[in-house]
Design a protein around this motif. Sequence first.
Motif, PDB file in Angstrom:
ATOM      1  N   UNK A 186     -22.025 -16.063 -49.826  1.00  0.00           N
ATOM      2  CA  UNK A 186     -20.252 -16.158 -50.932  1.00  0.00           C
ATOM      3  C   UNK A 186     -20.501 -17.402 -51.183  1.00  0.00           C
ATOM      4  N   UNK A 189     -20.741 -16.458 -55.091  1.00  0.00           N
ATOM      5  CA  UNK A 189     -19.596 -15.563 -55.466  1.00  0.00           C
ATOM      6  C   UNK A 189     -19.977 -14.046 -54.764  1.00  0.00           C
ATOM      7  N   UNK A 190     -20.664 -13.505 -53.828  1.00  0.00           N
ATOM      8  CA  UNK A 190     -21.354 -12.434 -53.729  1.00  0.00           C
ATOM      9  C   UNK A 190     -20.246 -12.289 -52.225  1.00  0.00           C
ATOM     10  N   UNK A 191     -19.729 -10.743 -52.616  1.00  0.00           N
ATOM     11  CA  UNK A 191     -18.651 -10.169 -52.010  1.00  0.00           C
ATOM     12  C   UNK A 191     -19.373  -9.566 -50.915  1.00  0.00           C
ATOM     13  N   UNK A 194     -18.358  -5.562 -49.466  1.00  0.00           N
ATOM     14  CA  UNK A 194     -18.927  -4.927 -50.821  1.00  0.00           C
ATOM     15  C   UNK A 194     -20.894  -4.315 -50.048  1.00  0.00           C
TER      16      UNK A 194
END
Lengths: 307, 237
Positions: A186, A189-191, A194
């Motif tokens: 996270x 920047x990883x969602x 999703x």
Amino acid sequence: MEILLQQIINGLVQGSVYALVALGYTMVYGILGLINFAHGEVVMIGAMIAMTVLQALLTAALTPVLAVLLSLLAAMAVCMALGYSIERIAYRPLRNAPRLAPLITAIGVSIVLQNLAMMIWGREYHAFPLPFNSTSHQLGGAIVNDVQIAIVIIALLIMSTLMWLVHRTRMGRAMRAVSENPAAAALMGVDINRVISVTFMLGSALAAVAGFMVSANYGIVHYYMGFMLGLKAFTAAVLGGIGNLRGAMLGGVLLGLIESLGAGYIGDITGGFLGSNYQDVFAFFVLIAVLILRPSGLLGEKLAERA
Amino acid sequence: MNHLLEVENLKVSYGGIQALKGINLSIAAGELVTLIGSNGAGKTTTLKVLAGLLHPASGKLQYRDRSLLHVPAHRRVVNGIALVPEGRGIFARLTVEENLLMGAYIRGDKAGIADDLERQYVLFPRLAERRTQLAGTLSGGEQQMVAMARALMSRPELLMLDEPSMGLAPLMVEKIFETIRGISIQGVTILLVEQNARLALETAQRGYVLESGAISLSGTAGELLGSDAVQQAYLGA
């Protein structure tokens, strides 16, 4: 000798299907630490959708190849939507709940899907309307047909594509990062939500293909077909080391071979006392043996306790 | 002064225990600010709130005059905030290069990413030698380099570092802090959390002292180094 070769061929075919389904279990486990016991039912829904669409398309006088392709795509699309919804509705609200809660929910989802399928398609066996004859070939005394050859080749293609996706693409890298350390992912920047949705959809697409394969191979579909198949694929995932993609593939093929060879020779070994109808016993014997002797599976690392 | 980051009366509770009891701090663009304090004072909690990994019970969190309170962690990187977490949080089963590429996850400019990758390898030559190695096989100091290089790959405006010296040999600590100064000189704003108060204050321009969830002292690094309270509690003088 012919029997040995025949059983190896059968084992490879069945093992390819197990491998595809086992990948779905292992991907979800790798990312959420959850055994998605509803996964077998997704396979069944895939088979049912393929059967229904195929039937409809054949009356529409499409060419056999096009009909097969379209029904397979339809099954994959429906299963992806189903996998996405299962996670969204049943598992996401329990993301931070104690581990037992999502596990029991998974069993609940499985029962719901079975009953749903029973309501839609009934309790009877349906013939799978494969629109061409699967020619049989002689191979050193053993027999192998077109469908079986196709199953092994397509499974290999799909598995190599998946490996490429997981190891060579940005999304695959994100999946591996989330499975290892969601908080750090996270921060990159990883969602995470999703990535989890994509994982469920991928696994479900593989389940749809597997559903098509077993149905085409055995020629029948039934609302209960996902249960035993799911348990065996789960066993295959555990055998290879749950959470490990290569493990799921290896475990699937091995389990297929063990089952098929076991069923082929159990009569000889027990002097006719037990017959090949004891085939299902082998999978669970393997499961018990793995859990006792090597709980982390063949390729699994030492299982870290996940929170 | 125009502040990049402004924190006002920030309160955080974990299961009934108040970890932060209303802290205020601000950082101007380009500054190197340190947050020191003993174990359990709330330093890591503060950084986690700033990065979006924890949600405050109340308080204000302004970044470039916009509230961050409802921005999820994965969107804060896009805003230019990067955290090198405590314990480094590297992806052990990914290679060094894959770890760095994860740092550039939010970026789409392939050429820029490739350039930045080379820049990290110049900054940390050791990582260039090990680019295809699994990050989990590296030494602690090398892992800290991976974590820092990875954070830089997002081209942050505000880089937050949680205990970068933890568990490292003195020589490696020196190297890491030298790098931190270098990053600061290039214009990146830095918030440095450190247990090694002397090293932190010698590196930073300003500092805050956190004590049981509240800011007890603040000032320029020189002032804090000279203060009796800091000397007694953190510098062992």
